[in-house]
Design a protein around this motif. Structure first.
Motif, mmCIF file in Angstrom:
data_model
loop_
_atom_site.group_PDB
_atom_site.id
_atom_site.type_symbol
_atom_site.label_atom_id
_atom_site.label_comp_id
_atom_site.label_asym_id
_atom_site.label_seq_id
_atom_site.Cartn_x
_atom_site.Cartn_y
_atom_site.Cartn_z
ATOM 1 N N GLU A 87 34.699 42.247 36.312
ATOM 2 C CA GLU A 87 33.604 42.077 37.179
ATOM 3 C C GLU A 87 32.296 42.086 36.122
ATOM 4 O O GLU A 87 31.698 40.932 36.049
ATOM 5 C CB GLU A 87 33.364 43.061 38.160
ATOM 6 N N ASP A 88 32.207 43.128 35.208
ATOM 7 C CA ASP A 88 30.823 43.032 34.267
ATOM 8 C C ASP A 88 31.094 41.985 33.315
ATOM 9 O O ASP A 88 30.049 41.337 33.054
ATOM 10 C CB ASP A 88 30.654 44.439 33.658
ATOM 11 N N MET A 89 32.246 41.819 32.749
ATOM 12 C CA MET A 89 32.318 40.787 31.737
ATOM 13 C C MET A 89 32.080 39.464 32.318
ATOM 14 O O MET A 89 31.491 38.489 31.758
ATOM 15 C CB MET A 89 33.831 40.791 31.004
ATOM 16 N N LEU A 90 32.813 38.966 33.651
ATOM 17 C CA LEU A 90 32.633 37.679 34.023
ATOM 18 C C LEU A 90 31.315 37.573 34.377
ATOM 19 O O LEU A 90 30.495 36.418 34.538
ATOM 20 C CB LEU A 90 33.521 37.524 35.355
ATOM 21 N N ILE A 132 36.535 37.237 41.413
ATOM 22 C CA ILE A 132 35.134 37.379 41.019
ATOM 23 C C ILE A 132 34.568 36.018 40.889
ATOM 24 O O ILE A 132 33.447 35.734 41.247
ATOM 25 C CB ILE A 132 35.144 38.108 39.890
ATOM 26 N N SER A 133 35.323 34.958 40.372
ATOM 27 C CA SER A 133 34.855 33.697 39.904
ATOM 28 C C SER A 133 34.795 32.616 40.828
ATOM 29 O O SER A 133 34.083 31.609 40.636
ATOM 30 C CB SER A 133 35.421 33.546 38.374
ATOM 31 N N LEU A 134 36.074 32.468 41.442
ATOM 32 C CA LEU A 134 36.148 31.458 42.518
ATOM 33 C C LEU A 134 34.800 31.177 43.350
ATOM 34 O O LEU A 134 34.628 30.111 43.595
ATOM 35 C CB LEU A 134 37.616 31.485 43.231
ATOM 36 N N LEU A 231 27.464 43.352 26.124
ATOM 37 C CA LEU A 231 27.892 44.618 25.380
ATOM 38 C C LEU A 231 28.505 45.641 25.956
ATOM 39 O O LEU A 231 29.523 46.077 25.559
ATOM 40 C CB LEU A 231 26.780 45.090 24.298
ATOM 41 N N TRP A 232 28.038 45.900 27.246
ATOM 42 C CA TRP A 232 28.630 47.033 28.026
ATOM 43 C C TRP A 232 30.194 46.549 28.483
ATOM 44 O O TRP A 232 31.220 47.443 28.816
ATOM 45 C CB TRP A 232 27.867 47.007 29.168
ATOM 46 N N GLY A 233 30.410 45.345 28.563
ATOM 47 C CA GLY A 233 31.702 44.893 28.929
ATOM 48 C C GLY A 233 32.566 44.266 27.603
ATOM 49 O O GLY A 233 33.710 44.889 27.567
#
Length: 534
Positions: A87-90, A132-134, A231-233
């Motif tokens: 979730e964080d990275m996306l 998450i993305s759709l 960076l956190w992801g």
């Protein structure tokens, strides 16, 4: 019936039973035993020959240490599926690339590549990214065929990017080291990401309305806060990638040990990201991370020093504390329990398929199936290239109906000896089966994508909103399947992308080898009796 008809009949029955859809493990075991009894009655081999089946199962399956890596990586992927990393990275990548056309597509592809290097499971990746993305893509009016296609394709990236389970299984079946398979897969992995990005760029040029940019007013982060969230992801993922892959490729850990460390790292990462973790615990984990960095630096210069041992002790203390906190938080306990259950189901499936394929392969070799298959495939028009084209077409077709585990355990052992003989003159003996294995791995990716039985499409259909049509999912997958087939063709045409990372075998000229022996002393040796008397 003549004995020479048994191999083709046995092979045809195997293909027929697999297409029927009955559980492959039990079908193969039954076929192996039935044809084994027929061969005994025909006098092709004695009844004692069948004693090799339990011996092979015990030695090649139950005592195979390499297969222990499968449950470790499965468990690691199951834990990371729910820890919030995706979730964080996306979110951060979507805001980073959002302003440009196709930006959400680029973020999905890159996050899929990063997650593929730490999870190794398609189901977790497709489901997490689709959830998450759709909805975000639908909100910004992305073309539904492109949106579903890029989500399914980015989920299958994990099958080729180390530490892929497919590569571990192929390494075991081909008799090659997992490290070599991982090194060989990096070139095609990066090329695949570039192909996906290139296709997205082409869509943004030809059909810009299909992949619009995110409006400025909808981007909530910019500047340092956006960099910090990225960076956190990325940083925890990079650390976990090094723990799993770096130690393996540097020769510091076996695949099983790397998987075990990745499992512990996944639990620590899930604990560190959980909202119920207190501030004091987070600081203690941060101290552990700093201690790990210090230990790495000291270890380069003074591996056995007291400072190194103290730093490692702090790291161990932080890991133990994270595991204790994971056991104390109810959500994490439930997550770990579900991860164990999923791991046990997959491991049991793999073991049963291996037992069935072992029964079949022992009998198939006993009735001279290996020489029959070799004579058939080596006689194809086109020589080596004809063999590669036919094998890849066969694997592509059979993947419509079978899972990659079944193909790897059933088909690959039959093809490996032939591939080694035919491909050695092209890339050398050491790299021949690595090239062949990576090629099959790229091909097996399509089994998750092509209709009507692509598992990635099933996962996507299961979590997609009702307004997303099944026809959009299936039609959207076809261009990405085509890109994966292009990658198969590129791996066949340019084997250097697989072999360039492998260690070059050292050529030794036996005619120039010199063995130096120490010169014998010409001084007379002392009488042993006199020496004893002294």
């Amino acid at each position: 019936m003549s004995a020479e008809w048994l191999p083709p009949l046995m092979f045809a029955c195997m293909v027929l039973v697999m297409l029927i859809g009955y559980p492959v493990a039990f079908s193969l075991a039954t076929l192996g035993l039935v044809f084994g009894f027929v061969a005994v009655e025909m006098g092709i081999f004695p009844a004692e020959f069948l004693q090799a089946i339990p011996g092979r199962i015990h030695g090649s399956v139950l005592m195979n240490d390499l297969l222990l890596a499968i449950p470790f990586f499965t468990f690691m992927g199951a834990v990371l599926e729910k820890c919030g990393l995706a979730e964080d990275m996306l979110d951060s990548m979507g805001q980073l690339f959002g302003p440009m056309r196709g930006g959400l597509g680029y973020s999905v592809i890159l996050v899929g590549f990063i997650l593929g290097a730490i999870t190794g499971t398609v189901a977790a990746q497709v489901i997490a990214m689709a959830l998450i993305s759709l909805p975000v893509m639908m909100r910004y009016k992305y073309n539904m065929k492109y949106a579903t296609g890029v989500l399914a394709a980015s989920g299958t990236i994990t099958q080729l990017v180390p530490p892929s389970l497919v590569l571990i299984v192929l390494a075991d079946q081909l008799g090659k080291s997992v490290g070599d398979m991982y090194l060989g897969a990096w070139g095609p992995s990066i090329l695949q990401v570039l192909l996906f990005i290139g296709f997205t760029f082409a869509v943004s040029v030809v059909r810009p309305e299909w992949v619009p940019g995110v409006p400025k007013e909808h981007r909530t982060l910019s500047g340092w806060p956006l960099v910090k969230k990225c960076l956190w992801g990325i940083v925890p993922a990079a650390v976990l990638i090094f723990v799993v892959l770096g130690t393996l490729l540097m020769g510091l850990a076996t695949p099983t040990e790397g998987g075990a460390m990745g499992t512990v790292g996944a639990i620590v990462l899930a604990t560190a990201r959980h909202p119920q973790l207190g501030t004091g615990s987070r600081r203690f984990l941060l101290v552990g991370v700093i201690a790990a960095g210090i230990a790495a630096i000291i270890g380069i210069f003074a591996f056995k020093s007291l400072a190194f041992q103290v730093a490692v002790a702090v790291v161990y203390a932080a890991i133990v504390w994270a595991l204790v906190r994971a056991a104390a938080i109810a959500d994490l306990r439930d997550l770990i329990h579900k991860a164990f259950a999923a791991t046990m189901r997959l491991t049991a499936m793999v073991i049963f398929i291996l037992i069935g394929s072992t029964c079949f392969s022992v009998v198939f070799q006993g009735v001279n199936g290996g020489p029959w298959l070799e004579s058939m495939l080596t006689g194809l028009p086109g020589g080596v290239w004809g063999f590669l084209i036919v094998v890849n077409l066969f694997v592509f077709f059979i993947a419509f109906f079978l899972d990659f585990f079944e193909i790897a355990f059933i088909i690959v052992p039959l093809l490996a000896p032939i591939a080694k003989v035919l491909l050695t003159p092209i890339v050398g003996e050491e790299a021949a089966l690595v090239w062949f294995g990576v090629m099959l791995c790229v091909n097996l990716q399509t089994s998750f994508m092509h209709p009507p039985f692509g598992f990635a499409l099933f996962y996507l259909r299961g979590v997609a909103p009702k307004e997303v049509k099944s026809s959009d999912i299936y039609w959207g997958a076809l261009p990405w399947v085509g890109l994966q087939l292009v990658l198969v063709a590129l791996v066949i045409a340019f084997p250097k992308q697989v072999t360039m990372f492998l260690d070059k075998p050292q050529a030794v000229d036996l005619d120039k080898v010199q063995i130096e022996m120490p010169a014998e002393s010409k001084e007379p040796t002392e009488d042993p009796m006199k020496a004893f008397q002294k």
